[in-house]
Design an enzyme around this catalytic site. Structure first.
Site, PDB file in Angstrom:
ATOM      1  N   ASP A 255      23.228  55.824   3.446  1.00 20.42           N
ATOM      2  CA  ASP A 255      22.562  56.100   4.716  1.00 20.42           C
ATOM      3  C   ASP A 255      21.558  55.000   5.064  1.00 20.42           C
ATOM      4  O   ASP A 255      20.744  54.593   4.222  1.00 20.42           O
ATOM      5  CB  ASP A 255      21.841  57.456   4.616  1.00 20.42           C
ATOM      6  CG  ASP A 255      21.170  57.859   5.899  1.00 20.42           C
ATOM      7  OD1 ASP A 255      21.877  58.062   6.902  1.00 20.42           O
ATOM      8  OD2 ASP A 255      19.924  57.957   5.916  1.00 20.42           O
ATOM      9  N   GLU A 292      25.817  52.431   6.171  1.00 24.49           N
ATOM     10  CA  GLU A 292      25.395  52.621   7.560  1.00 24.49           C
ATOM     11  C   GLU A 292      24.301  51.593   7.805  1.00 24.49           C
ATOM     12  O   GLU A 292      23.253  51.623   7.155  1.00 24.49           O
ATOM     13  CB  GLU A 292      24.848  54.021   7.815  1.00 24.49           C
ATOM     14  CG  GLU A 292      24.413  54.202   9.265  1.00 24.49           C
ATOM     15  CD  GLU A 292      23.438  55.348   9.491  1.00 24.49           C
ATOM     16  OE1 GLU A 292      23.305  55.775  10.653  1.00 24.49           O
ATOM     17  OE2 GLU A 292      22.800  55.804   8.523  1.00 24.49           O
TER      18      GLU A 292
END
Length: 589
Positions: A255, A292
């Site tokens: 993330d 990401e």
């Protein structure tokens, strides 16, 4: 923490890093005993004590409260409760698993808590045959680390070595992975290294896990480069390797890696990717990392030997933004640059991966990104029309199906599955689910719950939304509305969309590897009519309200492989005549 057996009474070796503590006590099974400094490792404490699987324990520093283990494998009573001894290695795996690489993958993002009404690993596992029939290759689970309450997205998790108990805990995750592997499905887990949730985070009491040297949207940054950062980096790397090794996962999604501030000569992500590649070599099966990142930096996925960070792929939001503006006409916020000419934006991302490759970003107020090497493998970018962020971070969590006709949803699917990137679907997208996917929390701290509620409403008030129009994240009904309706795939138009996705995925998987970015020929016309060509496969899309005649190129079209509405092969003029809001895949050459 290691388990051993000493005679008839099993014992456990308990260890904890607490470099600032003057004394540390282990509290296990209702008893307290002092721990000793580890002479071989600075800042570490250790002791052996009676115990075994399920033993509850915690650590008290300098006479303070008993806190859960930073490396806890299980938190039966939530983030603030005692830890429990757990050994995933004891799980009786039924499947031998050789692994499934990222090359040729079709991913499916899944949130355990709303994939089914029950919201557990076991209930989700019961639905895995649907995904096997759909044809996807990997399930990408949203975060499963413990967080307050029962229901939440998982990005406010703590205890990054443990598994959320209401989902089914460590055993539930093992059963899910085993069931997926039995169907030939790989499993990817979304992990959060850039911050921990605001509730239940006990790490600062143990050591310098965070630093004020850098700041993130969530407060102090994880300490990757300040004093004590060696152990913090090892903590995060150890957690990542444990997921892959002990739970037999195939990959991790990392993330918001742009929030991992690190000024050391070797970036943490390069260190992590090296450790994962080494583990893959030891295990003899492929493992991968997907980032990401909003940096649009080619270094993210450039191999380490070529000076990059060595991550194996990254999400490509630019492709999403171009496709979204083309289909919806939205132009607010970060969509503005793409909405100026959506067809051109889509063409640029399909040809080069990034839209912002050094161009001015009006949302950021500065130039952004760098161009990718046209020779870079296209599979290093993930392409999608929807994901949890792009749905759930909308005011009402509305999907594309809330505003697009089935035909335009079919166009979106054709572009995602016909593009050269590694495709990804968000759960329910394959049948055009009408259920929203909203932002929901279950904070047990009343003040934090109110802060989240009012903050969410304040955020969208700036965009003209009335407070009563914003779903209350703490209302259980918000989560309930977000659960998939598994009756929908049996009804039209959902049934037709599901069959369309199955056909496109089958064609995608039967085709050749897309190769480098430059290997796909792209033609985008007015209104986003598009022709994508790789090898003998030709994907044609017409998302407009009018019929379109699309040139397919020099090689003649020989067969219609799939069509949303019936179409004929091109005539002597070489033009494919597509009805409005329609798409087709043909064999050419």
């Amino acid at each position: 923490m290691d388990s051993t057996a000493a005679g008839k009474e099993p014992t456990v070796l308990f260890e904890v890093w607490a470099p600032r503590a003057g004394r540390v006590q282990l509290h296990a099974s209702g008893r307290a005993q002092p721990m000793e400094r580890d002479p071989a490792r600075d800042g570490w404490w250790r002791c052996e004590a009676p115990g075994g699987e399920g033993t509850r324990y915690g650590f008290a520093l300098d006479g303070g409260p008993v806190r859960p283990d930073p490396r806890s494998r299980r938190q039966p009573d939530g983030p603030d409760g005692p830890s429990a001894v757990a050994d995933p290695g004891r799980f009786p795996w039924r499947q031998e698993w050789a692994g499934r690489p990222l090359s040729g993958a079709v991913l499916y993002e899944l949130h355990v808590g709303t994939f089914t009404r029950e919201g557990t690993f076991d209930a989700a596992a019961a639905r895995l045959p649907h995904l096997a029939r759909l044809g996807v290759t990997h399930v990408e689970l949203m975060p499963v680390c413990p967080f307050p309450g029962t229901h939440g997205w998982g990005y406010e998790g703590v205890s990054p070595w443990a598994v959320h108990e209401p989902y089914g805990g460590p055993g539930g995750l093992c059963r899910f992975v085993d069931a997926a592997h039995a169907l030939g499905l790989g499993v990817v887990l979304d992990v959060v290294h850039n911050h921990l949730g605001p509730s239940g985070n006990h790490l600062p009491a143990f050591g310098p896990y965070f630093t004020d040297t850098h700041h993130t949207p969530w407060g102090a940054a994880v300490n990757l480069d300040a004093p004590g950062s060696d152990e913090v980096r090892a903590y995060l790397t150890g957690s990542a390797l444990a997921w892959l090794r002990d739970y037999r996962l195939d990959g991790l999604r990392l993330d918001a890696v742009h929030a991992l501030a690190d000024t050391r000569p070797k970036h943490f992500l390069a260190e992590l990717s090296g450790a994962v590649d080494a583990l893959a070599a030891r295990l003899g099966r492929p493992l991968f990392l997907i980032a990401e990142s909003d940096l649009n930096d080619p270094a993210t996925t450039t191999p380490r030997e070529a000076g990059g960070l060595g991550l194996h792929a990254q999400w490509n939001d630019d492709f999403h933004h171009a496709l979204h503006t083309l289909l919806t006409g939205e132009s607010q916020g970060y969509y503005a640059d793409f909405a100026a000419d959506p067809a051109a934006a889509l063409a640029k991302t399909l040809r080069g991966g990034f839209f912002h490759d050094g161009t001015h970003s009006s949302f950021r107020g500065r130039p952004h990104g760098r161009p990718l090497d046209p020779a870079a493998p296209a599979r290093r970018l993930l392409g999608y029309a929807q994901n949890h962020d792009q749905i759930g971070n909308r005011a009402q969590g509305d999907r594309l199906s809330a505003r697009l006709s089935p035909g335009r949803l079919a166009c979106a699917a054709a572009l995602v599955l016909g593009a050269p990137f590694t495709p990804m679907l968000f759960m329910g997208e394959e049948w055009g689910a009408r259920t929203p996917w909203q932002f929901f929390t279950d904070h047990t701290d009343p003040q934090l719950a109110e802060a989240v509620r009012t903050g969410r409403r304040r955020e969208f008030a700036a965009h003209g939304w009335a407070a009563e129009e914003i779903p209350d994240p703490q209302d259980p009904a918000t989560r309930d509305r977000s659960c998939l309706d598994w009756d929908e795939p049996e009804r039209e138009p959902h049934r037709a969309l599901l069959e369309w996705h199955r056909r496109l995925i089958a064609l995608r998987r039967a085709g050749p590897d897309p190769g480098p970015l430059s290997a796909t020929a792209v033609t985008v016309g007015p209104g986003g009519t598009a022709v994508l060509r790789h090898g003998t496969l030709c994907t044609a899309v017409n998302p407009t309200d009018a019929p379109a005649a699309l040139p397919l190129g020099d090689a003649p079209a020989r067969e219609v492989l799939a069509a949303w509405h019936p179409v004929d092969l091109p005539g002597p003029d070489g033009l494919l005549h597509l009805p409005p809001a329609s798409a087709a895949v043909l064999r050419c050459g």
